[in-house]
Design a protein around this motif. Structure first.
Motif, PDB file in Angstrom:
ATOM      1  N   GLY A   5       0.817  -1.205   0.000  1.00  0.00           N
ATOM      2  CA  GLY A   5       0.000   0.000   0.000  1.00  0.00           C
ATOM      3  C   GLY A   5       0.849   1.253   0.000  1.00  0.00           C
ATOM      4  N   THR A   6       0.534   2.178  -0.889  1.00  0.00           N
ATOM      5  CA  THR A   6       1.189   3.480  -0.956  1.00  0.00           C
ATOM      6  C   THR A   6       0.124   4.565  -0.955  1.00  0.00           C
ATOM      7  OG1 THR A   6       2.999   2.563  -2.279  1.00  0.00           O
ATOM      8  CG2 THR A   6       2.752   4.952  -2.271  1.00  0.00           C
ATOM      9  N   TYR A   7       0.278   5.519  -0.072  1.00  0.00           N
ATOM     10  CA  TYR A   7      -0.678   6.623   0.021  1.00  0.00           C
ATOM     11  C   TYR A   7       0.129   7.872   0.336  1.00  0.00           C
ATOM     12  CZ  TYR A   7      -5.472   8.389   0.854  1.00  0.00           C
ATOM     13  OH  TYR A   7      -6.695   9.026   0.765  1.00  0.00           O
ATOM     14  N   GLY A   8       0.047   8.886  -0.519  1.00  0.00           N
ATOM     15  CA  GLY A   8       0.867  10.047  -0.267  1.00  0.00           C
ATOM     16  C   GLY A   8       0.364  11.315  -0.900  1.00  0.00           C
ATOM     17  N   ASP A  43       8.175  18.300  13.840  1.00  0.00           N
ATOM     18  CA  ASP A  43       8.428  17.299  14.877  1.00  0.00           C
ATOM     19  C   ASP A  43       7.504  16.085  14.740  1.00  0.00           C
ATOM     20  OD1 ASP A  43       6.052  18.407  15.773  1.00  0.00           O
ATOM     21  OD2 ASP A  43       6.773  18.887  17.795  1.00  0.00           O
ATOM     22  N   VAL A  44       6.889  15.945  13.566  1.00  0.00           N
ATOM     23  CA  VAL A  44       6.139  14.744  13.204  1.00  0.00           C
ATOM     24  C   VAL A  44       6.674  14.235  11.875  1.00  0.00           C
ATOM     25  CG1 VAL A  44       4.043  15.425  14.441  1.00  0.00           C
ATOM     26  CG2 VAL A  44       4.337  16.095  12.048  1.00  0.00           C
ATOM     27  N   GLU A  45       6.412  12.975  11.577  1.00  0.00           N
ATOM     28  CA  GLU A  45       6.998  12.333  10.395  1.00  0.00           C
ATOM     29  C   GLU A  45       6.401  12.837   9.089  1.00  0.00           C
ATOM     30  OE1 GLU A  45       3.266  10.117  11.015  1.00  0.00           O
ATOM     31  OE2 GLU A  45       4.821  10.908  12.369  1.00  0.00           O
ATOM     32  N   ASP A  46       7.243  12.884   8.062  1.00  0.00           N
ATOM     33  CA  ASP A  46       6.769  13.151   6.706  1.00  0.00           C
ATOM     34  C   ASP A  46       6.849  11.919   5.823  1.00  0.00           C
ATOM     35  OD1 ASP A  46       9.571  13.178   5.904  1.00  0.00           O
ATOM     36  OD2 ASP A  46       9.632  15.283   6.541  1.00  0.00           O
ATOM     37  N   ASN A  47       7.487  10.846   6.306  1.00  0.00           N
ATOM     38  CA  ASN A  47       7.498   9.563   5.596  1.00  0.00           C
ATOM     39  C   ASN A  47       7.535   8.425   6.606  1.00  0.00           C
ATOM     40  OD1 ASN A  47       7.832   9.571   2.449  1.00  0.00           O
ATOM     41  ND2 ASN A  47       9.023  11.338   3.186  1.00  0.00           N
ATOM     42  N   VAL A  99       2.339 -11.001   4.162  1.00  0.00           N
ATOM     43  CA  VAL A  99       3.289  -9.898   4.277  1.00  0.00           C
ATOM     44  C   VAL A  99       2.698  -8.645   3.646  1.00  0.00           C
ATOM     45  CG1 VAL A  99       5.566  -9.044   3.565  1.00  0.00           C
ATOM     46  CG2 VAL A  99       5.291 -11.427   4.310  1.00  0.00           C
ATOM     47  N   ALA A 100       2.900  -7.499   4.307  1.00  0.00           N
ATOM     48  CA  ALA A 100       2.423  -6.222   3.776  1.00  0.00           C
ATOM     49  C   ALA A 100       3.542  -5.198   3.818  1.00  0.00           C
ATOM     50  CB  ALA A 100       1.235  -5.709   4.581  1.00  0.00           C
ATOM     51  N   MET A 101       3.628  -4.412   2.754  1.00  0.00           N
ATOM     52  CA  MET A 101       4.536  -3.274   2.698  1.00  0.00           C
ATOM     53  C   MET A 101       3.691  -2.003   2.659  1.00  0.00           C
ATOM     54  SD  MET A 101       7.496  -4.529   0.033  1.00  0.00           S
ATOM     55  CE  MET A 101       6.333  -5.225  -1.150  1.00  0.00           C
ATOM     56  N   LEU A 102       4.145  -0.986   3.382  1.00  0.00           N
ATOM     57  CA  LEU A 102       3.405   0.271   3.486  1.00  0.00           C
ATOM     58  C   LEU A 102       4.351   1.446   3.308  1.00  0.00           C
ATOM     59  CD1 LEU A 102       0.978   2.122   4.464  1.00  0.00           C
ATOM     60  CD2 LEU A 102       1.850   1.749   6.776  1.00  0.00           C
ATOM     61  N   HIS A 103       3.935   2.413   2.501  1.00  0.00           N
ATOM     62  CA  HIS A 103       4.625   3.698   2.434  1.00  0.00           C
ATOM     63  C   HIS A 103       3.594   4.804   2.550  1.00  0.00           C
ATOM     64  CE1 HIS A 103       7.278   6.793   0.102  1.00  0.00           C
ATOM     65  NE2 HIS A 103       7.265   7.028   1.397  1.00  0.00           N
ATOM     66  N   SER A 104       3.705   5.569   3.636  1.00  0.00           N
ATOM     67  CA  SER A 104       2.863   6.740   3.860  1.00  0.00           C
ATOM     68  C   SER A 104       3.749   7.963   3.730  1.00  0.00           C
ATOM     69  CB  SER A 104       2.229   6.674   5.255  1.00  0.00           C
ATOM     70  OG  SER A 104       1.507   7.850   5.552  1.00  0.00           O
ATOM     71  N   SER A 105       3.396   8.876   2.801  1.00  0.00           N
ATOM     72  CA  SER A 105       4.346   9.916   2.425  1.00  0.00           C
ATOM     73  C   SER A 105       3.723  11.306   2.325  1.00  0.00           C
ATOM     74  CB  SER A 105       4.989   9.565   1.077  1.00  0.00           C
ATOM     75  OG  SER A 105       5.888  10.581   0.665  1.00  0.00           O
ATOM     76  N   ALA A 106       4.507  12.307   2.770  1.00  0.00           N
ATOM     77  CA  ALA A 106       4.179  13.710   2.538  1.00  0.00           C
ATOM     78  C   ALA A 106       5.198  14.341   1.599  1.00  0.00           C
ATOM     79  CB  ALA A 106       4.138  14.469   3.856  1.00  0.00           C
ATOM     80  N   THR A 107       5.881  13.485   0.812  1.00  0.00           N
ATOM     81  CA  THR A 107       6.795  13.984  -0.227  1.00  0.00           C
ATOM     82  C   THR A 107       6.474  13.315  -1.558  1.00  0.00           C
ATOM     83  OG1 THR A 107       8.485  12.313   0.326  1.00  0.00           O
ATOM     84  CG2 THR A 107       8.671  14.473   1.402  1.00  0.00           C
ATOM     85  N   GLN A 108       5.221  12.977  -1.751  1.00  0.00           N
ATOM     86  CA  GLN A 108       4.780  12.394  -3.016  1.00  0.00           C
ATOM     87  C   GLN A 108       4.196  13.540  -3.844  1.00  0.00           C
ATOM     88  OE1 GLN A 108       3.220   8.499  -2.727  1.00  0.00           O
ATOM     89  NE2 GLN A 108       1.903   8.682  -4.507  1.00  0.00           N
ATOM     90  N   TRP A 109       5.017  14.040  -4.770  1.00  0.00           N
ATOM     91  CA  TRP A 109       4.663  15.296  -5.438  1.00  0.00           C
ATOM     92  C   TRP A 109       3.395  15.159  -6.258  1.00  0.00           C
ATOM     93  CZ3 TRP A 109       7.146  17.467  -2.123  1.00  0.00           C
ATOM     94  CH2 TRP A 109       8.483  17.214  -1.843  1.00  0.00           C
ATOM     95  N   ARG A 110       3.176  14.029  -6.863  1.00  0.00           N
ATOM     96  CA  ARG A 110       1.874  13.758  -7.468  1.00  0.00           C
ATOM     97  C   ARG A 110       1.084  12.913  -6.478  1.00  0.00           C
ATOM     98  NH1 ARG A 110      -0.414  14.131 -12.282  1.00  0.00           N
ATOM     99  NH2 ARG A 110       1.548  14.591 -13.347  1.00  0.00           N
ATOM    100  N   HIS A 111       0.025  13.458  -5.946  1.00  0.00           N
ATOM    101  CA  HIS A 111      -0.768  12.743  -4.950  1.00  0.00           C
ATOM    102  C   HIS A 111      -1.190  11.382  -5.495  1.00  0.00           C
ATOM    103  CE1 HIS A 111      -2.111  16.706  -2.795  1.00  0.00           C
ATOM    104  NE2 HIS A 111      -0.802  16.592  -2.902  1.00  0.00           N
ATOM    105  N   GLY A 112      -1.135  10.377  -4.634  1.00  0.00           N
ATOM    106  CA  GLY A 112      -1.459   9.050  -5.128  1.00  0.00           C
ATOM    107  C   GLY A 112      -1.941   8.095  -4.054  1.00  0.00           C
ATOM    108  N   PHE A 113      -2.715   7.119  -4.505  1.00  0.00           N
ATOM    109  CA  PHE A 113      -3.226   6.038  -3.654  1.00  0.00           C
ATOM    110  C   PHE A 113      -3.172   4.764  -4.474  1.00  0.00           C
ATOM    111  CE2 PHE A 113      -6.611   3.088  -2.673  1.00  0.00           C
ATOM    112  CZ  PHE A 113      -6.638   3.026  -1.297  1.00  0.00           C
TER     113      PHE A 113
END
Length: 344
Positions: free
Chosen positions: A149-152, A209-213, A225-239
């Motif tokens: 899952g990627t959401y950013g 003082d909070v995470e951006d990735n 197994v699950a992989m997750l990336h939650s991002s505030a540096t995804q220049w094109r918003h995506g899900f």
């Protein structure tokens, strides 16, 4: 029931106003009063709905239901106060700053078993998610092997939002707790409960003082197994959520949202075959309507009116999702030590 459920909304920003649209369109609900610190006083809106500059002032209203759309540091207290007033309560995600907040809500809810408490995990109500869940549960594609899952988005705060989401004292966490919690909830919904967790948490780009990735690798007891990336540096918003099963795959791409910046919402089904040479037969469905806000409010109203249990977004479900978020934070030893976090 002849009279409509009388509703108050604590927090009348973008989300609170959107909730009101579907509250007032429900035949058995009506908004009587709203509160928001930006009002700078008390009064009445043009349509006669009373407004206050503090959520505590809603105590003056004769309500049946409270909708909570407040900052994370006060959300749980508002839910508890609503229960103590004898109100059914709907609260937006996240449930609070930490799992301790939702544990306090659970204790209060146990003292008021006749009242309904529901949390707003509206991604569960998107048609792409509901269709994918139905296919998975049908067994047509076999057991789940893994998920990714990627959401950013491009910033922690976007589209003119207040900056409270960048402050640990008010928010408790950053992009993972604010937006990524939706993906964490979906990974649990499809994959089950994750017990082994590894993570890297970073605030190195925006330097709040909070995470951006947040990056996580997780596994359930039965090997999913699950992989997750939650991002505030995804220049094109995506899900995107990829679900790999024994006989095929489900890919949820894009999500219909108020900002309309996450792309077209689609569900692609792939049927694996020994002869497909890595190019399986696929079918893609596009979704042009977002029923999630309406359906979530309607389900809550139905639970109240017909005394049905809360299934999606129950306090216990909210706690499990919050606990997984907390364990992702704590799985990075440097992040855990820096902010003196505990997964307990």
């Amino acid at each position: 029931m002849t009279e409509k459920l009388k509703v108050g909304i604590a927090g009348y920003g973008v989300v609170g106003k959107r909730r009101r649209r579907y509250i007032d369109s429900h035949p058995a609900m009506v908004t009587l009063a709203v509160s928001d610190m930006t009002f700078g006083g008390d009064g009445a809106l043009e349509d006669g709905v009373r407004f206050y500059d503090g959520y505590e002032k809603l105590d003056a209203e004769d309500l049946d239901v409270l909708f909570v759309s407040l900052t994370n540091n006060v959300a749980a207290d508002a839910v508890i106060k609503g229960l103590e007033r004898g109100l059914h309560v709907f609260c937006e995600k996240p449930p609070g700053k930490s799992p301790a907040d939702i544990k306090n809500v659970l204790a209060a809810a146990a003292e008021h078993p006749n009242l309904k408490v529901k949390y707003g995990f509206n991604h569960r109500y998107h048609d792409s998610v509901r269709d994918a869940l139905a296919i998975m549960r049908s067994g047509e594609l076999g057991r789940i092997v893994n998920l990714k899952g990627t959401y950013g988005k491009s910033r922690i705060i976007t589209f003119g939002q207040n900056d409270w989401r960048t402050r640990r004292d008010l928010a408790g966490g950053g992009i993972l707790l604010d937006q990524g919690i939706h993906m964490v909830d979906l990974l649990r919904l499809f994959g089950g409960e994750f017990t082994e967790i590894h993570s890297f948490i970073s605030n190195a780009f925006w330097n709040f003082d909070v995470e951006d990735n947040a990056y996580a690798l997780m596994r359930t007891d039965d090997g999913v197994v699950a992989m997750l990336h939650s991002s505030a540096t995804q220049w094109r918003h995506g899900f995107q959520l990829d679900i790999i099963l024994a006989k095929g795959a489900l890919t949820l791409s894009g999500i219909l949202s108020g900002s309309k910046s996450y792309g077209a919402e689609t569900l692609t089904i792939a049927w694996a075959n020994e002869k497909d040479k890595g190019n399986p037969r696929e079918q893609t469905t596009s979704y042009n309507h977002d029923p999630s806000w309406r359906d979530e409010v309607n389900e809550f109203a139905d639970a109240i009116l017909n005394d049905k249990p809360i299934t999606n977004g129950s306090p216990m479900e909210a706690l499990k999702t919050m606990e997984l978020v907390q364990r992702i934070y704590c799985a990075d030893p440097e992040w855990r030590e820096r902010w003196n976090l505990s997964s307990g």
